[in-house]
Write an enzyme that holds these catalytic residues in place. Structure first.
Site, PDB file in Angstrom:
ATOM      1  N   GLY A 153      -1.973   4.927  13.515  1.00 33.32           N
ATOM      2  CA  GLY A 153      -2.160   4.075  12.329  1.00 33.32           C
ATOM      3  C   GLY A 153      -1.984   2.607  12.668  1.00 33.32           C
ATOM      4  N   GLY A 154      -0.929   2.288  13.402  1.00 34.43           N
ATOM      5  CA  GLY A 154      -0.647   0.885  13.759  1.00 34.43           C
ATOM      6  C   GLY A 154      -1.754   0.299  14.619  1.00 34.43           C
ATOM      7  N   GLU A 206       6.124  10.663  21.832  1.00 37.87           N
ATOM      8  CA  GLU A 206       7.086  10.923  20.758  1.00 37.87           C
ATOM      9  C   GLU A 206       6.854  12.302  20.131  1.00 37.87           C
ATOM     10  OE1 GLU A 206       6.404   9.033  16.935  1.00 37.87           O
ATOM     11  OE2 GLU A 206       8.512   8.525  16.772  1.00 37.87           O
ATOM     12  N   LYS A 250       0.858  -1.193   0.000  1.00 44.39           N
ATOM     13  CA  LYS A 250       0.000   0.000   0.000  1.00 44.39           C
ATOM     14  C   LYS A 250       0.892   1.240   0.000  1.00 44.39           C
ATOM     15  CE  LYS A 250      -1.351   2.857   2.487  1.00 44.39           C
ATOM     16  NZ  LYS A 250      -1.776   4.225   2.493  1.00 44.39           N
ATOM     17  N   CYS A 259      12.939   7.295  13.412  1.00 44.46           N
ATOM     18  CA  CYS A 259      12.299   6.562  14.512  1.00 44.46           C
ATOM     19  C   CYS A 259      13.279   6.311  15.653  1.00 44.46           C
ATOM     20  CB  CYS A 259      11.724   5.256  14.007  1.00 44.46           C
ATOM     21  SG  CYS A 259      12.847   4.345  12.948  1.00 44.46           S
ATOM     22  N   GLU A 305       5.404  -1.474  13.515  1.00 44.75           N
ATOM     23  CA  GLU A 305       6.555  -0.734  14.072  1.00 44.75           C
ATOM     24  C   GLU A 305       6.083   0.702  14.169  1.00 44.75           C
ATOM     25  OE1 GLU A 305       8.955  -2.907  14.519  1.00 44.75           O
ATOM     26  OE2 GLU A 305       7.906  -4.360  13.278  1.00 44.75           O
TER      27      GLU A 305
HETATM   28  P1  NAP Z   1       1.466   7.174   9.189  1.00 42.24           P
HETATM   29  O1  NAP Z   1       0.823   8.451   8.907  1.00 42.24           O
HETATM   30  O2  NAP Z   1       0.877   6.316  10.239  1.00 42.24           O
HETATM   31  O3  NAP Z   1       1.501   6.414   7.798  1.00 42.24           O
HETATM   32  C1  NAP Z   1       1.952   5.077   7.659  1.00 42.24           C
HETATM   33  C2  NAP Z   1       0.964   4.301   6.811  1.00 42.24           C
HETATM   34  O4  NAP Z   1      -0.193   3.985   7.576  1.00 42.24           O
HETATM   35  C3  NAP Z   1       0.469   5.039   5.616  1.00 42.24           C
HETATM   36  O5  NAP Z   1       0.439   4.121   4.550  1.00 42.24           O
HETATM   37  C4  NAP Z   1      -0.919   5.476   6.011  1.00 42.24           C
HETATM   38  O6  NAP Z   1      -1.715   5.548   4.884  1.00 42.24           O
HETATM   39  C5  NAP Z   1      -1.376   4.325   6.902  1.00 42.24           C
HETATM   40  N1  NAP Z   1      -2.370   4.672   7.906  1.00 42.24           N
HETATM   41  C6  NAP Z   1      -2.194   5.516   8.950  1.00 42.24           C
HETATM   42  N2  NAP Z   1      -3.304   5.551   9.708  1.00 42.24           N
HETATM   43  C7  NAP Z   1      -4.197   4.695   9.138  1.00 42.24           C
HETATM   44  C8  NAP Z   1      -5.516   4.287   9.461  1.00 42.24           C
HETATM   45  N3  NAP Z   1      -6.155   4.763  10.539  1.00 42.24           N
HETATM   46  N4  NAP Z   1      -6.138   3.398   8.668  1.00 42.24           N
HETATM   47  C9  NAP Z   1      -5.514   2.917   7.571  1.00 42.24           C
HETATM   48  N5  NAP Z   1      -4.247   3.274   7.209  1.00 42.24           N
HETATM   49  C10 NAP Z   1      -3.604   4.144   7.979  1.00 42.24           C
HETATM   50  O7  NAP Z   1       3.009   7.348   9.600  1.00 42.24           O
HETATM   51  P2  NAP Z   1       4.104   8.312   8.947  1.00 42.24           P
HETATM   52  O8  NAP Z   1       3.781   9.699   9.345  1.00 42.24           O
HETATM   53  O9  NAP Z   1       4.309   8.011   7.538  1.00 42.24           O
HETATM   54  O10 NAP Z   1       5.453   7.864   9.698  1.00 42.24           O
HETATM   55  C11 NAP Z   1       5.949   8.504  10.820  1.00 42.24           C
HETATM   56  C12 NAP Z   1       5.865   7.590  12.030  1.00 42.24           C
HETATM   57  O11 NAP Z   1       6.441   6.344  11.729  1.00 42.24           O
HETATM   58  C13 NAP Z   1       6.626   8.099  13.235  1.00 42.24           C
HETATM   59  O12 NAP Z   1       5.846   7.975  14.387  1.00 42.24           O
HETATM   60  C14 NAP Z   1       7.835   7.200  13.323  1.00 42.24           C
HETATM   61  O13 NAP Z   1       8.368   7.045  14.617  1.00 42.24           O
HETATM   62  C15 NAP Z   1       7.264   5.933  12.810  1.00 42.24           C
HETATM   63  N6  NAP Z   1       8.306   5.032  12.336  1.00 42.24           N
HETATM   64  C16 NAP Z   1       8.595   3.941  13.080  1.00 42.24           C
HETATM   65  C17 NAP Z   1       9.588   3.074  12.689  1.00 42.24           C
HETATM   66  C18 NAP Z   1       9.889   1.860  13.508  1.00 42.24           C
HETATM   67  O14 NAP Z   1      10.631   1.021  13.058  1.00 42.24           O
HETATM   68  N7  NAP Z   1       9.342   1.703  14.703  1.00 42.24           N
HETATM   69  C19 NAP Z   1      10.310   3.328  11.502  1.00 42.24           C
HETATM   70  C20 NAP Z   1       9.990   4.459  10.752  1.00 42.24           C
HETATM   71  C21 NAP Z   1       8.981   5.308  11.186  1.00 42.24           C
HETATM   72  P3  NAP Z   1      -2.757   6.726   4.631  1.00 42.24           P
HETATM   73  O15 NAP Z   1      -1.994   8.006   4.794  1.00 42.24           O
HETATM   74  O16 NAP Z   1      -3.243   6.440   3.264  1.00 42.24           O
HETATM   75  O17 NAP Z   1      -3.788   6.566   5.696  1.00 42.24           O
END
Ligand code: NAP
Length: 553
Positions: free
Chosen positions: A262-263, A415, A198, A319, A282
């Site tokens: 999101g997770g 965070e 996706k 992250c 993650e």
């Molecule tokens: P994000 O907004 O959650 O987006 C990640 C994915 O999730 C996107 O494809 C988004 O698609 C989808 N998504 C989010 N909420 C959703 C929902 N309610 N229903 C369905 N799909 C959903 O995250 P980001 O802003 O790209 O990334 C930043 C975050 O990632 C930070 O918090 C960072 O710490 C974390 N991160 C963690 C790691 C680790 O290894 N732990 C590594 C890298 C980043 P849509 O936008 O289409 O909804």
């Protein structure tokens, strides 16, 4: 509008802005009201071309294609899947400068960082290829039968088998390493799980380029077309594509990298299915750092230099960025923090990946600074926090708070996804341990200590080990090495599955389940368990490692 330089790719292809299912980009009518562009956060302009999110039917078709491919793909020899991973690495490399300039336009990240991330992504693919060939990931275990014993003992053989089609979600902050051909996709393909990726709405052009590379590799290796599909998501259909994907009955496991919200949302959807499936999420991490007095005395300059660089690198959107610094109250600690604040301010503003991330960051900073007792020692002028058109900028922030205030306010313990850190000043080691006990589960924890700090080091170490996936001494947590011993995981909310790692060859376990075969005819056993050991892999036979043939009778 920034026009991405359109240049023939792999001979003759241009960006389509469409999803690709079963090896082909979708043609035909689109829903114009759902179309979207990605944003160049460095200029604030939209980027051409227009992207068209996948429809409900397209999500369904991609899942069915993956389901159809699963039987054949999971049965391929490990060496063939290893070749697939190596070919993907080569195809990604061959996109060349076009990939680098596209990522730069869509993310605002610097060239050096992007080239390093691309090389690291290729390295991950190659390391996983080696792991697949090696065969230990299958964990083959044979307990030989004893037919003449009374009662007879059955011959039993177990190994890990792929779970089925995997849905993979990438994050915005690692557009290559945690995106289309990143660690989740690579580890799922490694074990024989077809992948439906996706796309992240903030880098759709990058995603399409890499999706093409993966599809070219699948085709070049003669594998079923449904082995990989790529779904465009974003615009008004944001979240709809991902939700449908997780609920689709053909999807058997989910890999997610991104925000906690999101997770958690996707994990709930998966758990509410009639047949719940695993989600490996993650998510967010605060990555505490403890500076003990001996280390401050001896390494103040090196530590402030390394920490300031680690907090502000890539505008803090990593992250593993150190987000909290714990130290004992003292004159040396005051000086240390003043020096750190100066260095962070000197780093200046950076470009954030998206308007949404910046908005979230500003909101979090404002909530945290509202707590009584919080002092902004490197700060972002409130005027600069107002949203305005143009580049999406953020400035470094260092807050200072007593441990008691830190314990009281959750806004200080969450965070901050940007160039921000919270310094927690503690009255004693007991005060520090009480504050550390309230730190949320993290990917990493760092301790700066010298021999004179020995008594505190052990206590802090024990506390930290319970809260993080990787413990670092006298260094910084950014710059994760891809290697078999790496753990990129941790207790919630760093991940929802603290037993797993998203990095290194052990990441492939997430896509498998153990299957046991009892008294099964040799020709029906998977090659890894057959009597003759045709794959020549190491197996645990009656408790001992062996590569010898092991007859079933
Ligand atoms: P994000 O907004 O959650 O987006 C990640 C994915 O999730 C996107 O494809 C988004 O698609 C989808 N998504 C989010 N909420 C959703 C929902 N309610 N229903 C369905 N799909 C959903 O995250 P980001 O802003 O790209 O990334 C930043 C975050 O990632 C930070 O918090 C960072 O710490 C974390 N991160 C963690 C790691 C680790 O290894 N732990 C590594 C890298 C980043 P849509 O936008 O289409 O909804």
């Amino acid at each position: 509008m920034t026009a991405l330089r359109e240049r023939p790719l792999a001979g003759h292809v241009q960006l389509t802005g469409r999803s690709a299912i079963g090896g082909r980009f979708i043609e035909g009518p689109t829903l114009p009201a759902h179309a979207f562009h990605s944003l160049n956060p460095g200029t604030g302009e939209n980027i051409e071309p227009t992207f068209h999110p996948a429809t409900d039917e397209q999500v369904d078709s991609a899942c069915l294609a993956a389901w159809d491919a699963f039987g054949d793909f999971s049965g391929t020899a490990p060496s063939r899947r290893a070749r697939l991973l190596e070919t993907i690495a080569t195809e990604v490399r061959d996109i060349g400068e076009l990939l680098v300039s596209t990522v730069m336009a869509e993310t605002g990240l610097g060239e050096e960082r992007i080239v390093a991330e691309r090389d690291r992504t290729m390295d991950t693919l190659r390391q996983l290829a080696d792991a697949v060939r090696d065969g230990r990931w299958m964990e083959p275990i044979i307990d030989r039968g004893e037919p003449n014993r009374r009662p007879p003992k059955a011959d039993i053989r177990r190994m890990l088998q792929p779970m089925g089609p995997a849905a993979v979600f990438g994050a915005s902050n690692f557009p290559l390493a945690y995106s289309v051909a990143g660690g989740d996709t690579a580890s799922a393909l490694a074990v024989g799980c077809p992948v439906i990726f996706k796309g992240h709405p903030s880098h759709p052009a990058t995603s399409e380029l890499v999706a093409r590379a993966v599809m070219a590799a699948v085709e070049g290796c003669g594998l079923p077309a449904g082995t990989f599909s790529y779904l465009v998501a974003g615009g008004p259909r944001e979240q709809a594509v991902g939700s449908l994907l997780v609920r689709n009955p053909c999807v058997r496991a989910v890999g997610f990298t991104g925000s906690i919200s999101g997770g958690v949302a996707l994990s709930k959807l998966a758990a509410d299915r009639l047949d719940p499936i695993p989600v490996y999420a993650e998510m967010g991490s605060v990555n505490p750092v403890v500076m003990l007095p001996g280390a401050i005395e001896k390494h103040s300059e090196a530590a402030t230099q390394q920490l300031a660089a680690s907090i502000t690198e890539s505008c803090g959107q990593q992250c593993t960025r150190p987000g909290m610094i714990f130290l004992h109250a003292s004159y040396a600690a005051d000086k240390f923090l003043a020096d750190l604040a100066n260095r962070m301010e000197a780093a200046g503003p950076g470009t954030m990946l998206s308007v949404r991330l910046r908005r979230n960051l500003v909101g979090r900073i404002e909530r945290a600074e509202a707590a009584r007792g919080v002092e902004m020692i490197a700060s972002w002028d409130p005027k600069l926090r107002a949203e305005r058109p143009g580049p999406v900028r953020a400035y470094p922030v260092l807050m200072r708070t007593p441990a008691a205030v830190f314990r009281e306010h959750i806004a200080l313990r969450e965070e901050f996804f940007g160039p921000v850190a919270v310094a927690v000043v503690c009255a004693s080691t007991t005060d520090m341990l009480r504050a550390l006990a309230m730190v949320q589960g993290s990917l990493t924890g760092t301790i700066w200590a010298e021999p004179g700090d020995e008594a505190d080091t052990r206590r802090v170490h024990t506390m930290m080990e319970q809260r993080v996936g990787r413990l670092i001494y006298n260094g910084v947590p950014t710059g994760v090495r891809v290697a078999p011993a790496m753990v990129h995981g941790g207790p919630y909310p760093a991940t929802n599955r603290p037993e797993s790692s998203a990095q290194g060859p052990t990441a492939i376990r997430r896509w498998c389940r153990p299957v046991c075969f009892q008294e099964t005819p040799d020709h029906l056993l998977p090659p890894a368990l057959q009597a003759g050991n045709p794959l020549k892999i190491e197996r645990l036979v009656n408790g001992k490692a062996s590569r010898e043939p092991t007859p079933t009778k």
